[in-house]
Design a protein around this motif. Structure first.
Motif, PDB file in Angstrom:
ATOM      1  N   THR A 172      29.356  56.052  43.915  1.00 19.67           N
ATOM      2  CA  THR A 172      29.939  57.388  44.089  1.00 19.67           C
ATOM      3  C   THR A 172      28.863  58.456  44.013  1.00 19.67           C
ATOM      4  N   TYR A 173      27.973  58.309  43.058  1.00 19.39           N
ATOM      5  CA  TYR A 173      26.882  59.275  42.880  1.00 19.39           C
ATOM      6  C   TYR A 173      26.017  59.327  44.129  1.00 19.39           C
ATOM      7  N   ASP A 190      20.993  69.458  44.340  1.00 19.97           N
ATOM      8  CA  ASP A 190      19.580  69.799  44.181  1.00 19.97           C
ATOM      9  C   ASP A 190      18.727  68.860  45.036  1.00 19.97           C
ATOM     10  N   PRO A 191      17.842  69.408  45.886  1.00 20.27           N
ATOM     11  CA  PRO A 191      17.064  68.554  46.800  1.00 20.27           C
ATOM     12  C   PRO A 191      16.206  67.517  46.082  1.00 20.27           C
ATOM     13  N   GLY A 197      17.491  60.307  43.680  1.00 15.21           N
ATOM     14  CA  GLY A 197      18.668  59.440  43.638  1.00 15.21           C
ATOM     15  C   GLY A 197      18.737  58.495  44.817  1.00 15.21           C
ATOM     16  N   LEU A 198      18.403  58.987  46.004  1.00 13.38           N
ATOM     17  CA  LEU A 198      18.491  58.134  47.185  1.00 13.38           C
ATOM     18  C   LEU A 198      17.355  57.118  47.236  1.00 13.38           C
ATOM     19  N   HIS A 199      16.203  57.468  46.660  1.00  9.52           N
ATOM     20  CA  HIS A 199      15.150  56.453  46.525  1.00  9.52           C
ATOM     21  C   HIS A 199      15.594  55.351  45.563  1.00  9.52           C
TER      22      HIS A 199
END
Length: 414
Positions: A172-173, A190-191, A197-199
């Motif tokens: 979900t995150y 926040d960029p 997070g995506l890494h």
């Protein structure tokens, strides 16, 4: 129709100054008069300057279908959201590709929602819905989004990916990070947090890929399906394409169902006569589910990019121009749907909506989404006389995901 005070009413703006990419319009649920004016006065509308650069808005049903069905002139590359991916994270996925590559990659995973597999999933979904609903605090106020909508869809995602169940809320995150960036959808994520997070998402699923490679397990999960297909068996070697497809499957498997699960509760509370219809005749649940998906339109737009100069409805669209199809507007187009601004659970043709798109990119998981929502409402109606909304909903800041982040409710047993 009132528009929030810090937003100009569209009737006060010059036509060329109407910019429906402003995500505040959707966070404040103020979008209806903007699209009404564009459909009536300028259904193929050009914005010369926006946060996302210049773009065309396509707002009528017939025009959206025409663009969505014509990948030769209107390409899904390089992105299907109004903004462009950042240079730090230049992801790619099959929804932002055209045939034949799109078809090859989609084919690798679409078997997960084949009719036979859906039939087998229904019992699992129902058992989880029962557990979730039986655990709700009767008589107390709680956030339906967290306790029900997110909980249900995240459990389903964990199953589809065979992801560690105790860590499922990471999905979900990552979904929220993937869809919530300012540069692609006007979100407020926040960029730096998004990048980190995506890494983490990529690292986690890269490890999972290598752990499962050639393990001989026959589980029908999305990672093993990608590994088994000769066209996608090496996808892990292209990290941005792998991450892009992970995010596509996570967001696609999450946002439509999650936000429709919340929107149904809200719509029935806002339209008590329709809730009475449902109580009197629970056989209307499948029809009601389709109406909720139309009414909510969980993904509000899809973007295409003109492959060449195209004259469309008397407007000259240039090669390279962004062309944005506003499904939210098409689902409320008076020329295509009778009484589109009314929530009616027993419509004559309830599945006539464009929330799942058209053509080669029509949503792969639409039947799974409908099934989850149907099972959820079948079990709700067996337990509760009413799921009562007791406060104002809080909406997601995005021009892409029409999301609800907080919906305070109380449940009343039968």
């Amino acid at each position: 129709m009132n528009v929030a005070q810090d937003l100009p009413h569209p009737s006060d703006l010059a036509l060329e100054d109407i910019d429906v990419s402003d995500s505040r319009i959707y966070q404040q649920d103020a979008w209806r008069p903007y699209f009404e004016r564009l459909r009536k006065e300028d259904p193929v509308h050009y914005v010369a300057d926006s946060q996302f650069g210049p773009f065309w808005s396509i707002t009528r049903w017939e025009d959206i279908v025409a663009v969505d069905s014509n990948f030769e002139d209107f390409s899904s590359e390089p992105a299907i959201v109004i903004g462009d991916n950042s240079e730090e994270l230049p992801i790619a996925n099959f929804i932002s590709m055209d045939p034949p590559k799109h078809d090859v990659q989609r084919r690798a995973v679409q078997g997960v929602v084949a009719p036979k597999n859906l039939a087998e999933m229904e019992a699992l979904i129902r058992s989880r819905v029962v557990e979730i609903l039986d655990g709700l605090p009767v008589g107390e106020t709680f956030n339906w989004v967290d306790r029900v909508s997110i909980n249900l869809t995240t459990q389903m995602l964990a199953t589809l990916f065979d992801f560690p169940f105790e860590e499922r809320f990471k999905l979900t995150y990552w979904s929220d990070l993937g869809a919530g960036s300012p540069e692609i959808a006007g979100g407020d994520v926040d960029p730096e947090e998004r990048l980190a997070g995506l890494h983490d998402c990529l690292e986690t699923f890269t490890r999972i890929w290598h752990e499962r490679k050639d393990d001989g397990v026959e589980t029908l999960d999305l990672i093993r399906m990608l590994q088994r297909d000769p066209n996608t068996k090496d996808m892990v070697d292209d990290p941005m394409e792998y991450l892009g497809n992970l995010l596509l499957l996570i967001i696609g498997g999450n946002d439509t169902t999650r936000n429709s699960a919340s929107a149904g509760v809200l719509a029935l509370n806002q339209n008590p006569a329709e809730y009475e219809k449902l109580r009197a005749n629970p056989a209307l649940i499948p029809s009601m589910v389709s109406e909720v998906i139309r009414w909510q339109t969980p993904l509000m737009h899809m973007r295409r990019t003109a492959n060449k100069d195209v004259e469309f409805q008397g407007k000259q669209i240039r090669k390279g121009d962004k062309v944005v199809m506003w499904y939210l507007s098409g689902n409320h187009d008076e020329t295509a749907i009778e009484n589109p601004n009314s929530f009616i659970i027993d419509r004559e043709n309830p599945r006539k909506h464009m929330s799942f798109g058209f053509g080669v990119h029509r949503c792969m998981g639409n039947r799974l989404a409908e099934m989850q929502l149907r099972v959820l409402w079948e079990e709700i109606m067996q337990r509760f006389s009413k799921v009562e909304v007791v406060g104002e909903p809080e909406r997601v800041k995005s021009n892409f995901v029409r999301g609800i982040s907080n919906l305070p409710v109380r449940v009343h047993p039968l």
